[in-house]
Design a protein around this motif. Sequence first.
Motif, short mmCIF file in Angstrom:
data_model
loop_
_atom_site.label_atom_id
_atom_site.label_comp_id
_atom_site.label_asym_id
_atom_site.label_seq_id
_atom_site.Cartn_x
_atom_site.Cartn_y
_atom_site.Cartn_z
N ARG A 1 -39.83 8.84 11.81
CA ARG A 1 -40.36 7.50 11.98
C ARG A 1 -40.96 7.11 10.65
O ARG A 1 -41.76 7.85 10.06
N THR B 1 -38.65 -0.89 18.11
CA THR B 1 -39.31 0.42 18.16
C THR B 1 -40.47 0.36 19.14
O THR B 1 -41.31 -0.54 19.08
N ASP C 1 -42.87 -2.87 18.31
CA ASP C 1 -42.93 -3.35 16.93
C ASP C 1 -42.07 -4.58 16.80
O ASP C 1 -40.86 -4.52 16.99
N THR D 1 -43.68 2.56 20.71
CA THR D 1 -44.52 3.72 20.44
C THR D 1 -45.49 3.91 21.59
O THR D 1 -46.21 2.97 21.97
N SER E 1 -42.30 7.91 19.60
CA SER E 1 -41.64 6.64 19.27
C SER E 1 -40.15 6.73 19.56
O SER E 1 -39.54 7.79 19.40
N PHE E 2 -39.60 5.61 19.96
CA PHE E 2 -38.16 5.54 20.18
C PHE E 2 -37.76 4.08 20.09
O PHE E 2 -38.60 3.20 19.89
N ARG E 3 -36.47 3.84 20.22
CA ARG E 3 -35.98 2.47 20.13
C ARG E 3 -35.34 2.05 21.44
O ARG E 3 -34.84 2.88 22.21
N GLY F 1 -47.26 -1.82 8.13
CA GLY F 1 -47.70 -2.05 9.50
C GLY F 1 -46.60 -2.02 10.54
O GLY F 1 -46.84 -2.33 11.72
N HIS F 2 -45.39 -1.66 10.14
CA HIS F 2 -44.27 -1.58 11.09
C HIS F 2 -43.72 -0.17 11.13
O HIS F 2 -43.83 0.57 10.18
N SER F 3 -43.14 0.17 12.29
CA SER F 3 -42.58 1.50 12.48
C SER F 3 -41.08 1.41 12.72
O SER F 3 -40.62 0.53 13.46
N HIS F 4 -40.35 2.34 12.12
CA HIS F 4 -38.89 2.34 12.26
C HIS F 4 -38.44 3.76 12.55
O HIS F 4 -38.76 4.68 11.80
N VAL F 5 -37.68 3.92 13.62
CA VAL F 5 -37.17 5.23 13.99
C VAL F 5 -35.76 5.38 13.41
O VAL F 5 -34.95 4.45 13.47
#
Lengths: 278, 658
Positions: free
Chosen positions: B257, A132, A240, A134, A170-172, B262-266
Amino acid sequence: MSDFLDFINRIFTDITTILLLPFGGLPPLWGLVWLSLLAGVCMILVFKGFSDQEAIGSLRKKMGAQALGMLLFISNPVTVLSMAGRLILSNFAYLWLILKPILVIAIPFVILMGQLDARFGKISPSQLERITVTLVYSNDLPERNSFEVKCENANLMEPFVFIPTLGEVSFRIRPGGPGLITLDTGGVSFTFGEADTRAGSVSIREFDTGTPFSRIIRPWNAKASISSISSYAPSKGRIDLPARRYDVLGGRWSWLTVLLVFSSLSALAGAVVFRVKI
Amino acid sequence: MNRRDFLRLAALSPAALFALQTGCFRPTGGGARRVILLGMDGMDPSLVRGFMASGDMPSMKRLAAMGSFGELGTSNPPQSPVAWSNFITGFGPEVHGIFDFIHRMPGSISPVLSTSRVVGPSSTVRIGKWSLPLSGAKVELLRKGEPFWKSITDDRIPVSLVKLPVEFPPEAGRARILSGLGTPDMRGSQGSFTFFTDDASSISDDTSGGIVVPVRDYGDGSYKIDIVGPENSMLPGAPKMKAKATVWADRNARSVRIDIDGHSHVLGQGEWSPWIGMRFEVIPGISSVSAMGRFFLKEISPRIKLYLSPLNIDPENPALPVSNPPEWSRTLSERVGPFYTQGFPEDTKALSRGILTDEEYLQQAGIVLEERKKLFHHTFSEFDEGLFFFYFGSLDLNVHMFYRTMDPASPLYGTTDVQLFGNVIRDLYREMDSIIGRAMEMIDDRTVLMVMSDHGFAPFRRAFNLNSWLAAEGYASVSGGSFDRNRELFVATDWAATSAYGLGLNCLYLNEQGREPDGIVPSAEKYSLLSRLKNDLEAATDSSTGERIVREAFITSEMYQGILPEYAPDMIVGYNRGMRSSWETTLGRYPEEVVLDNDDPWSGTHCVAPSIVPGTLVSSRPVTLSNPELKDIGKSIASLLETTRLPAGGRNIFGNDV
C-alpha cells in the motif's frame, strides 16, 4: 445520547439538502456557489445581530482619526508614537467587539463546512474505476485465512494488504454503478457512497462504530451497523476518494476556496445592502 | 468555383466577407473540406508492403488502392525532431534550426536539447533564503520557421494537431495543439524513471534514463521513500524538490500500500497502478506544483523492487503548457482520463537498463497505446472540418526495442524469446491498421485521408564509436587512462591536438578556431579537412564484417542552402545499414573499441543514411509527385484546402489535380 446526536446530524443534513433542492439537476458548482453566497449573507446578518454596531462604528471613526493623526503629526515622533500606541489599543478593542459575533458564527460555519466537504469535497465513488478501502482494527488484525468481505454494488479486488503496525487492512473495490455500496466484514456492515444521484448529495466515505458526536461536523462519516459481535471486527474505516476541483475563472478551485471567496463577496455585498458596520 | 474565384466575383460584398470570416465558405471545386493526416512515426514502407501482402493490414491495402502508396523522403539526418520539423516548416534544418536531438552552443561543448529551452525570470527579489521571481520563467520552442498550418488558420479553417512532435511549448494561435514528442517530464528530461529497491545489486551510479534509489525496511514493514521532483529555482543551488511517500509491504499477500499526499493505493506484485498525483512544495503551504506518475510493483520478496514512471505533467493541472488553448489538455483529460504527456512515453531506458523485462516493458507500452487510442477516438469523433492531425509514436519506440525479433543477424536474436515476442511488431502494425480503418469511415468526395511516417527502420547490429575512430585516425587526441576515456563530455580530450569531435547521433564538429573554446582548426582549412574526413569515413570498414561503416558523410555547408546557424554541425554522418553511432560516443566518450556489437535491446535504428530509411506515404487521393518528401506535406494540405496563401516551403504532391 447517541440517537440524539444522530438526530441533530440528520437535521443539519436535511436542512442543507432542502436548500440545495433547486440545484440538484445542475453541475455541483451551482449548488456550492449558492450555499457559499447564502452563507456570506447569513454571516453578515448574524454579525449585525450579535455585534454592538454603534460601538464598532464609533471605534472605526476613532481608529481612522488616530491613523490620520499619525500622518498629520508625522514630523513629531512623540505624537506619532503616542497615536500608534492608541491605534494598537483600539485594534484590540475592535477584536474584542467582533469576538462575540465571530464565536456565534463559528459554530454554524464549522457545521456548514462539514456539510460542504461531504457534498462537494470528493469525487463520487460511482465515477471511479477502483477505490481503496481501509479498515482499522482496535485489536488484533483478523486471521488472513478467515478474512472475508462481502460487497453489494461493488466487486472486490484482491490482494488484501495487512499492515499490523497500523492495525489496518486495505484493499480495492470496483464500484458497480451509482448508489450506495455496502461492505460486510467481521460482523460489521457499513455503507458508503451517495444515496442520491442529485448534485450536492452527501457522500459517505468513512464509518465507525463509536461515538457519533464527530458526525455533526463530519457528516461524511456514517455509523456502521453491527450484526454480530466479533473480536475481529473493524472499529473504523474509510474509502479513498480523490478531491474534486471546480473550474472557476480559469483556475481549479477546491470547495473551500469557492466557499471562502464567494461567502466573502456576498458578506461584503450584504454589509453594504444591510448597512452593517464591520 | 474555388475560393479565389469567389473573391474575384464577390469583391467587397458584406455577405461574402462575413462568409469568409466565419469560415463557412468551403471549397466547391476539387478541393477538400476535410484533410485527415495520421502521423505514424517510424512506419517502414517495406514492412507495410509485407503486412499488406500477408493480410495483416487490410485497411491500409484498401486505402492504397483508393489513391496511392509509396515512400516519403525523410530528413537528413533522419531523426524524429529533424524530420518532424521538416514536416512542420516545409524546409530543412537550414531554416528550422534542428540538426539533431542535441546541439552544442559555440563557446561550449556542453550539449543542450535542440527543441526547447527554459528561460529563467529576468528579475528576482530575495526574501531570506527565497529568490522570488518578479517575472515569469518561460519555456521557449527553439524550432524556427512558420508552421504550414498558419496559412490554413489564417483562412479561419479549423486545425487540430494532436500530440504534435517538436511543438513544446505549443505556439499560440488559432490551431488547437496538444504537444507531443519533445515534451519533457517534470524533472525537465525526456523521461527519467525512479526505481526503489533494497536489492544492492541493482544500485549503481548509472543515471541514464532514471535513478535507482536504495530503500530499507526499518522493521515495521514500511519503506519511507522520497520521490525526486523538479528543481526549486527559488532556493540557492536549485535543489530538487521531494514528495514523501510511505510504502507498506505485505509480503504474504505479495502487495503493497502506497500512502502519498493523504491518499492510499494498493498494488499487487506485477501490477501497474493508475496515474497517481503528487505535489511538490515550492514554498511550503503557499505554492506547489503537481505531477503524476505510475507505479509498478516488480517484486516484493525477497527484495522490494518498485518502479515509478517518469513524473509527467498532469494534463488536468499542467505545471507547464502542453496545449493551445491552455485549457484543452484539461478538457481532454476530463473526457478520456489522464494520459502520458511526456514526448517519449514508452520507457525504453528502463528496458535497456534491465529495470523492466521485455514483458513488463510491453505492458507499459500497451498502456501508452491504449491511452493514445482513447485520445484518438475522442478527438477524431469531434472532428468536423479542416485539418485533423494525430500522431502515434508506438511503432517507432517499440520497433527500436524489438527489431531484434525479426533480425536473425542481431547480436541479441539468440537471447530473445522470439516465440513469445516475435509478433510484437506485426501486432503493432495491425493496431495502426485498425486506426486507419476508423479514419477511413470518414472518407468521402471532399475528405482526404493521408497516412505518413517521418522515416523507416534499419537494424542496429554494430555500434560505431565515432570519437574513438577520430582518435585512432589522428583527428583527435585523448589523454588519461581508461577511466577518463569512459567519462562523458570529452573529459579525456586533448583539445590542443584535436581537430574534430562527434556529438549527438549523427553530428560531427570541427574544433574550429574562434568558434570552439579551444579551437585549433583555422577557418581557411575547414573545407579541406572536411573533405579528408568525408573520404576517410566513407572508406572506413568494420574489421569484423568487412562492411563499410558509413554510407555517406555529408558536409553541411554543401548539403544545406543558405547561411547556417553558428551551432550547426560541420558534417552529418550517414551510417550504413546495420551500423549506428554508439550510445557512448554520442556524449563524448572514447571507448577502447572502435566498432563493437550492439548488445542493447535498442536494436533498430533510423539514424543512418537517409536513403536507407525512407518514410511511408499513403493517400486516398493519388500522389502525382514522383519523389515526395516530408517538406512537401504542408503545402499539399494547404493546396487541398485551397487556402488563400500557400506555405513557402515544399511542393504540392497532388500536382494540379486538386
